[in-house]
Design an enzyme around this catalytic site. Structure first.
Site, PDB file in Angstrom:
ATOM      1  N   LYS A  61      49.506  41.277  48.528  1.00  0.00           N
ATOM      2  CA  LYS A  61      50.516  42.073  47.847  1.00  0.00           C
ATOM      3  C   LYS A  61      51.091  43.109  48.805  1.00  0.00           C
ATOM      4  CE  LYS A  61      51.136  44.936  43.696  1.00  0.00           C
ATOM      5  NZ  LYS A  61      50.454  45.539  42.532  1.00  0.00           N
TER       6      LYS A  61
ATOM      7  N   SER B  33      52.191  44.697  38.221  1.00  0.00           N
ATOM      8  CA  SER B  33      53.025  44.779  39.403  1.00  0.00           C
ATOM      9  C   SER B  33      52.665  43.751  40.476  1.00  0.00           C
ATOM     10  CB  SER B  33      52.941  46.185  40.009  1.00  0.00           C
ATOM     11  OG  SER B  33      51.626  46.486  40.446  1.00  0.00           O
TER      12      SER B  33
ATOM     13  N   SER C 216      47.972  45.752  36.512  1.00  0.00           N
ATOM     14  CA  SER C 216      48.862  45.072  37.451  1.00  0.00           C
ATOM     15  C   SER C 216      48.320  43.803  38.071  1.00  0.00           C
ATOM     16  CB  SER C 216      49.283  46.042  38.559  1.00  0.00           C
ATOM     17  OG  SER C 216      50.131  47.040  38.053  1.00  0.00           O
TER      18      SER C 216
END
Length: 472
Positions: free
Chosen positions: A80, A156, A180
């Site tokens: 990420k 996210s 997330s």
């Protein structure tokens, strides 16, 4: 033979050991898959094919000599774009960060994967600074769901979830400050886990403080356990990092799968929390999971923990953290931020120290409440998200009347406040889109969550309720 891009990390390592497949072949297959699928899904903000193939060739050489570097040698992985990766920019979905600087350090989880021989194929998308539960940002646009590209991947860690689900690398490390990892994993039909705070070390420290966790994302629980064995454990840069269990997570999951039973576990099934409304199809799928857990030997009882919605305390902590993230930006840079992020930053900047400490008090009280709850129950079962994935590119479902993403994630952020381990297990479909069932344990119960998740997921696969994502 299954296409390499559709294989799990565990299957890839076994194929390397048996010489049925090489890391070069696997990496090339994943890169081809990215080239085919990512123009639609937009899960990656950075792909470095040449560097990945060079890493794969070095891995192939190690395997040919019978000297693999570690547990992930030759396995394609993604990271990420909130986690520092040496030699690659970490732009966090923001126009406010320049790629033209030295990127000299790995985040702890990235460093551990590098040491274990993983092949880094790229960085995955995030909403700007990871601020919301869907994935779109001013830098790279909208990330979409592999099950239906008109819908959101969640966030996210939406890029990581979409990449794993679509076969664009079997493993990813995401972050979870309010759901997330679990939100996008549920929306994309994969497994995702938020371990106990400190289980996976973080550096630099998150401006969102001790709400922020890192977590594994994979198509199977076995793969997540493999990744946990790699990325957990102390790092001198994170003073809150915890020790790993001596036996390892893979061994615990293997033992649980060999037993195939959850006998002796006391599981509380909460169809809702704090009165949150749940889509009927989602509710039916999670209720079916409760029944399956009972058939697997667990003692399942409908029981609500009984706490009030802590959303205002969460907002105080989360919005204050967001304001801290951008405090160094000038007016022109601030004006280029995601408009929703601008709004919460203004709210966070207006919070007083007493308001912040009041939210901390509420958080601590919730932790005590859940600690007592888990004296009676080993696990709590809830929906992960009360609705299936909705339209991509918006923060809240159209027509819902909700203002912020926390309005549709009532089952995730409470357990960031309490720092408990929580995982989402694919539980079937609602309207053709994935549903997740969340399992929560007391703090430090990470192994228990993985063991129960593995047995549950195996049973769901055996019954044909779920597979291993849209690639499987």
């Amino acid at each position: 033979m299954t296409e390499p891009y559709a294989m799990t990390a565990t299957e890839l390592v076994a194929a390397y050991e048996s010489k049925e497949l090489s890391p070069v072949e696997a990496t090339a297959s994943v890169l081809d898959r990215i080239e085919a699928a990512d123009p639609v899904l937009n899960a990656y903000c950075l792909v470095e094919a040449d560097a990945a193939m060079e890493e794969a060739r070095r891995s192939e050489d190690r395997w040919s000599r019978g000297e693999p570097a570690g547990l992930l040698d030759g396995v394609p992985v993604s990271i990420k774009d909130l986690l520092y990766t040496r030699g690659r920019p970490t732009l966090r979905g923001s126009l406010s960060i320049s790629a033209e600087r030295e990127w000299a350090e790995d985040a702890p989880s990235v460093a551990r994967m590098r040491e274990q021989g993983a092949v880094f194929v790229g960085k995955t998308t995030t909403p700007e600074f990871g601020w919301k539960g869907v994935t779109d940002n001013p830098l790279t646009g909208i990330t979409r769901n592999p099950w239906n590209p008109s819908t959101t991947s969640g966030g996210s860690s939406g890029g990581s979830a979409a990449a794993v689900a679509a076969g664009m690398a079997p493993l990813s490390v995401g972050t979870d400050g309010g759901g997330s990892v679990r939100i996008p994993a549920a929306f994309c039909g994969i497994f995702g886990m938020k371990p106990t705070y400190g289980r996976i070390p973080l550096y630099p420290a998150s401006p969102f403080g001790t709400l922020a966790h890192a977590g594994p994302m994979a198509r199977t629980v076995e793969d997540a356990a493999l990744l946990m064995d790699v990325v957990t454990g102390p790092d001198s840069r994170d003073w809150s990092a915890l020790e790993s269990p001596r036996g390892g997570y893979r061994a615990a999951v293997a033992e649980a799968l060999a037993m195939g039973s959850l006998a002796g576990l006391r599981i509380a099934y909460a169809p809702t929390l704090a009165g949150a409304e749940v889509d009927p199809e989602v509710a039916a799928r999670v209720e079916a999971v409760a029944g399956l857990l009972e058939r697997l030997g667990a003692d399942v009882e409908t029981a609500d923990p009984g706490f009030a919605d802590p959303v205002e305390a969460y907002h105080t902590l989360w919005f204050s953290g967001a304001a801290k993230v951008v405090e160094q930006l000038g007016p022109e840079q601030f004006a280029r931020l995601d408009p929703g992020l601008q709004e919460i930053c203004r709210e966070g900047a207006a919070k007083s120290a007493l308001e912040y400490l009041g939210a901390v008090d509420e958080r601590m009280a919730l932790g005590v409440w859940m600690g007592r709850f888990h004296e009676t129950y080993d696990l709590l079962l809830t929906p992960t998200i009360p609705i299936p994935a909705f339209e991509a590119g918006v923060e809240v479902p159209p027509g819902s009347g909700l203002r912020r993403w926390t309005g549709w994630t009532p089952f995730t952020y409470p357990f960031n406040l309490t720092q408990q381990p929580a995982a989402t297990v694919p539980a079937g479909l609602a309207g053709g889109l994935p549903v997740g069932a969340q399992l929560v344990a007391a703090r430090h119960g990470d192994e228990l969550v993985l063991r129960a998740s593995a047995v549950l997921h195996a049973a769901l696969c055996a019954e044909g309720v779920v597979g291993t994502g849209p690639v499987g």
